[in-house]
Motif scaffolding. Structure first.
Motif, PDB file in Angstrom:
ATOM      1  N   ARG A  22       0.743  -1.311   0.102  1.00 58.50           N
ATOM      2  CA  ARG A  22       0.020   0.199   0.167  1.00 58.50           C
ATOM      3  C   ARG A  22       0.812   1.246   0.116  1.00 58.50           C
ATOM      4  NH1 ARG A  22      -3.296  -3.083   3.277  1.00 58.50           N
ATOM      5  NH2 ARG A  22      -2.329  -2.299   5.294  1.00 58.50           N
ATOM      6  N   VAL A  23       1.802   1.232   0.711  1.00 55.10           N
ATOM      7  CA  VAL A  23       2.645   2.420   0.992  1.00 55.10           C
ATOM      8  C   VAL A  23       3.628   2.494  -0.338  1.00 55.10           C
ATOM      9  CG1 VAL A  23       2.562   2.774   3.422  1.00 55.10           C
ATOM     10  CG2 VAL A  23       4.456   1.715   2.627  1.00 55.10           C
ATOM     11  N   TRP A  24       4.104   1.581  -0.710  1.00 58.11           N
ATOM     12  CA  TRP A  24       4.834   1.557  -1.947  1.00 58.11           C
ATOM     13  C   TRP A  24       4.127   2.042  -3.012  1.00 58.11           C
ATOM     14  CZ3 TRP A  24       6.986  -3.696  -0.815  1.00 58.11           C
ATOM     15  CH2 TRP A  24       8.313  -3.665  -0.313  1.00 58.11           C
ATOM     16  N   ALA A  25       2.661   1.581  -3.325  1.00 57.67           N
ATOM     17  CA  ALA A  25       1.817   2.230  -4.507  1.00 57.67           C
ATOM     18  C   ALA A  25       1.551   3.411  -4.234  1.00 57.67           C
ATOM     19  CB  ALA A  25       0.745   1.126  -4.400  1.00 57.67           C
ATOM     20  N   ALA A  26       1.731   4.034  -3.074  1.00 57.24           N
ATOM     21  CA  ALA A  26       1.084   5.614  -2.688  1.00 57.24           C
ATOM     22  C   ALA A  26       2.511   6.355  -3.031  1.00 57.24           C
ATOM     23  CB  ALA A  26       0.831   5.657  -1.222  1.00 57.24           C
ATOM     24  N   GLY A  27       3.730   5.701  -3.302  1.00 58.92           N
ATOM     25  CA  GLY A  27       4.716   6.649  -3.614  1.00 58.92           C
ATOM     26  C   GLY A  27       5.822   6.354  -2.518  1.00 58.92           C
ATOM     27  N   ALA A  28       6.066   5.723  -1.567  1.00 55.08           N
ATOM     28  CA  ALA A  28       7.274   5.413  -0.856  1.00 55.08           C
ATOM     29  C   ALA A  28       8.073   4.640  -1.795  1.00 55.08           C
ATOM     30  CB  ALA A  28       6.950   4.575   0.117  1.00 55.08           C
ATOM     31  N   ASP A  29       9.472   4.959  -1.404  1.00 51.78           N
ATOM     32  CA  ASP A  29      10.650   4.734  -2.123  1.00 51.78           C
ATOM     33  C   ASP A  29      11.001   3.410  -1.060  1.00 51.78           C
ATOM     34  OD1 ASP A  29      11.186   6.157  -4.418  1.00 51.78           O
ATOM     35  OD2 ASP A  29      10.913   7.948  -2.904  1.00 51.78           O
ATOM     36  N   LEU A  30      10.930   3.661   0.014  1.00 47.63           N
ATOM     37  CA  LEU A  30      11.564   2.565   1.183  1.00 47.63           C
ATOM     38  C   LEU A  30      10.702   2.448   2.227  1.00 47.63           C
ATOM     39  CD1 LEU A  30      14.215   1.031   1.863  1.00 47.63           C
ATOM     40  CD2 LEU A  30      14.815   2.992   3.299  1.00 47.63           C
ATOM     41  N   VAL A  31      10.456   1.229   2.664  1.00 49.44           N
ATOM     42  CA  VAL A  31       9.554   0.825   3.938  1.00 49.44           C
ATOM     43  C   VAL A  31      10.596   0.261   5.016  1.00 49.44           C
ATOM     44  CG1 VAL A  31       7.712  -0.524   4.550  1.00 49.44           C
ATOM     45  CG2 VAL A  31       7.679   0.347   2.232  1.00 49.44           C
ATOM     46  N   VAL A  32      10.106   0.994   6.005  1.00 52.02           N
ATOM     47  CA  VAL A  32      10.849   0.624   7.457  1.00 52.02           C
ATOM     48  C   VAL A  32       9.947  -0.338   8.068  1.00 52.02           C
ATOM     49  CG1 VAL A  32      12.071   1.412   9.506  1.00 52.02           C
ATOM     50  CG2 VAL A  32      12.363   2.925   7.324  1.00 52.02           C
ATOM     51  N   LEU A  33      10.478  -1.399   8.501  1.00 51.77           N
ATOM     52  CA  LEU A  33       9.648  -2.213   9.436  1.00 51.77           C
ATOM     53  C   LEU A  33      10.405  -2.590  10.738  1.00 51.77           C
ATOM     54  CD1 LEU A  33       9.072  -5.251   7.042  1.00 51.77           C
ATOM     55  CD2 LEU A  33       7.348  -3.523   7.515  1.00 51.77           C
ATOM     56  N   GLY A  34       9.762  -2.314  11.919  1.00 53.69           N
ATOM     57  CA  GLY A  34      10.646  -2.442  13.250  1.00 53.69           C
ATOM     58  C   GLY A  34       9.962  -3.420  14.271  1.00 53.69           C
ATOM     59  N   THR A  35       8.725  -2.930  14.716  1.00 51.00           N
ATOM     60  CA  THR A  35       8.257  -3.325  15.901  1.00 51.00           C
ATOM     61  C   THR A  35       7.661  -4.999  15.297  1.00 51.00           C
ATOM     62  OG1 THR A  35       7.427  -1.623  16.912  1.00 51.00           O
ATOM     63  CG2 THR A  35       6.113  -3.718  17.460  1.00 51.00           C
ATOM     64  N   VAL A  36       6.988  -4.952  14.005  1.00 54.14           N
ATOM     65  CA  VAL A  36       6.630  -6.436  13.502  1.00 54.14           C
ATOM     66  C   VAL A  36       7.663  -7.413  13.663  1.00 54.14           C
ATOM     67  CG1 VAL A  36       7.046  -5.700  11.047  1.00 54.14           C
ATOM     68  CG2 VAL A  36       5.323  -7.176  11.955  1.00 54.14           C
ATOM     69  N   LEU A  37       8.949  -6.975  13.149  1.00 52.61           N
ATOM     70  CA  LEU A  37      10.144  -7.954  13.136  1.00 52.61           C
ATOM     71  C   LEU A  37      10.342  -8.475  14.589  1.00 52.61           C
ATOM     72  CD1 LEU A  37      12.438  -5.951  10.713  1.00 52.61           C
ATOM     73  CD2 LEU A  37      10.799  -7.995  10.193  1.00 52.61           C
ATOM     74  N   GLU A  38      10.092  -7.578  15.635  1.00 55.44           N
ATOM     75  CA  GLU A  38      10.422  -7.836  16.956  1.00 55.44           C
ATOM     76  C   GLU A  38       9.291  -9.047  17.507  1.00 55.44           C
ATOM     77  OE1 GLU A  38      10.448  -4.314  19.026  1.00 55.44           O
ATOM     78  OE2 GLU A  38      12.118  -3.502  17.964  1.00 55.44           O
ATOM     79  N   LYS A  39       8.288  -8.722  17.052  1.00 56.59           N
ATOM     80  CA  LYS A  39       7.030  -9.588  17.749  1.00 56.59           C
ATOM     81  C   LYS A  39       6.715 -10.722  16.711  1.00 56.59           C
ATOM     82  CE  LYS A  39       4.972  -5.626  20.098  1.00 56.59           C
ATOM     83  NZ  LYS A  39       3.589  -5.156  20.289  1.00 56.59           N
ATOM     84  N   VAL A  40       6.979 -10.563  15.470  1.00 53.63           N
ATOM     85  CA  VAL A  40       6.623 -11.814  14.517  1.00 53.63           C
ATOM     86  C   VAL A  40       7.814 -12.945  14.518  1.00 53.63           C
ATOM     87  CG1 VAL A  40       5.771 -12.475  12.200  1.00 53.63           C
ATOM     88  CG2 VAL A  40       5.206 -10.460  13.480  1.00 53.63           C
ATOM     89  N   ARG A  41       7.248 -14.149  14.534  1.00 51.24           N
ATOM     90  CA  ARG A  41       8.669 -15.277  14.408  1.00 51.24           C
ATOM     91  C   ARG A  41       8.185 -15.774  13.140  1.00 51.24           C
ATOM     92  NH1 ARG A  41      11.743 -13.262  17.885  1.00 51.24           N
ATOM     93  NH2 ARG A  41      11.036 -13.639  20.145  1.00 51.24           N
ATOM     94  N   ASP A  42       7.070 -15.785  12.551  1.00 51.37           N
ATOM     95  CA  ASP A  42       6.795 -16.392  11.132  1.00 51.37           C
ATOM     96  C   ASP A  42       6.805 -15.226  10.155  1.00 51.37           C
ATOM     97  OD1 ASP A  42       5.913 -17.623   8.988  1.00 51.37           O
ATOM     98  OD2 ASP A  42       3.794 -17.813   9.626  1.00 51.37           O
ATOM     99  N   PHE A  43       7.960 -15.150   9.237  1.00 51.24           N
ATOM    100  CA  PHE A  43       7.893 -13.989   8.637  1.00 51.24           C
ATOM    101  C   PHE A  43       7.209 -14.159   7.330  1.00 51.24           C
ATOM    102  CE2 PHE A  43      11.649 -13.341  11.112  1.00 51.24           C
ATOM    103  CZ  PHE A  43      11.510 -12.172  11.531  1.00 51.24           C
ATOM    104  N   SER A  44       6.486 -15.179   7.085  1.00 52.45           N
ATOM    105  CA  SER A  44       5.585 -15.472   6.048  1.00 52.45           C
ATOM    106  C   SER A  44       4.683 -14.259   5.809  1.00 52.45           C
ATOM    107  CB  SER A  44       5.117 -16.629   6.103  1.00 52.45           C
ATOM    108  OG  SER A  44       3.961 -16.794   6.944  1.00 52.45           O
ATOM    109  N   GLN A  45       4.115 -13.700   6.836  1.00 54.17           N
ATOM    110  CA  GLN A  45       3.153 -12.497   6.556  1.00 54.17           C
ATOM    111  C   GLN A  45       3.822 -11.586   5.894  1.00 54.17           C
ATOM    112  OE1 GLN A  45       2.255 -11.879  10.853  1.00 54.17           O
ATOM    113  NE2 GLN A  45       2.419  -9.806  10.503  1.00 54.17           N
ATOM    114  N   LEU A  46       5.243 -11.365   5.869  1.00 51.38           N
ATOM    115  CA  LEU A  46       5.948 -10.216   5.126  1.00 51.38           C
ATOM    116  C   LEU A  46       6.303 -10.655   3.882  1.00 51.38           C
ATOM    117  CD1 LEU A  46       8.017  -9.215   8.335  1.00 51.38           C
ATOM    118  CD2 LEU A  46       5.953  -8.381   7.523  1.00 51.38           C
ATOM    119  N   THR A  47       5.703 -11.726   3.346  1.00 47.21           N
ATOM    120  CA  THR A  47       5.875 -12.039   1.909  1.00 47.21           C
ATOM    121  C   THR A  47       4.694 -12.026   1.053  1.00 47.21           C
ATOM    122  OG1 THR A  47       5.610 -14.293   2.425  1.00 47.21           O
ATOM    123  CG2 THR A  47       7.952 -13.343   2.467  1.00 47.21           C
TER     124      THR A  47
END
Length: 159
Positions: free
Chosen positions: A132-157
């Motif tokens: 969504r944010v890439w489509a809106a014009g973001a060049d780079l997306v920063v992930l933080g808390t989700v990487l700390e809390k999620v053990r299954d990174f499949s939701q990020l693919t």
């Protein structure tokens, strides 16, 4: 290596001011000679905190008043001022652990208004949020808390 050097564009006090809440800004001044000595590329990046309560860690630590999510024109004006002051990138952040990500209307408005890379972070919890944010014009997306809390990174693919 590249170092993002970002004063808080939304902060009520300029980088060179003194007083309560300026510890973060003094750290920029104290770090500058060390960074210069390392001879690494720096990218002057304006940090714009966007969103409404509850109070995020980023807002508390920096004592920054967030730009309201429903005011894309204010985000555009702030980003435009930052570019005029020489910033080479804009970082739109909802803050660590934010309940919501930056609205796509804000990302799109800022992306269309300035000709520098747009970085978006905070409140992004899955691949669809990144898209969504890439489509809106973001060049780079920063992930933080989700990487700390999620053990299954499949939701990020892609699904």
């Amino acid at each position: 290596p590249t170092f993002f050097f970002h004063p808080h564009a939304g902060s009520p006090a300029p980088l060179w001011s003194r007083g309560l809440g300026d510890v973060y800004k003094r750290q920029h001044v104290e770090a500058a000679p060390l960074i210069m000595a390392m001879d690494i590329e720096t990218i002057a990046t304006a940090y714009l905190l966007v969103g409404e309560g509850p109070l995020t860690t980023a807002a508390y630590i920096t004592q920054t008043l967030p730009i309201p999510s429903a005011k894309p024109e204010l985000a555009v004006a702030t980003a435009s001022a930052a570019v005029l002051l020489g910033m080479q990138a804009i970082y739109l952040d909802a803050g660590s652990g934010a309940a919501n990500s930056i609205p796509t209307e804000v990302v799109s408005a800022v992306s269309n208004a300035v000709d520098v890379p747009i970085i978006v972070g905070g409140g992004i919890r899955d691949f669809e949020g990144m898209e969504r944010v890439w489509a809106a014009g973001a060049d780079l997306v920063v992930l933080g808390t989700v990487l700390e809390k999620v053990r299954d990174f499949s939701q990020l693919t892609p699904s």
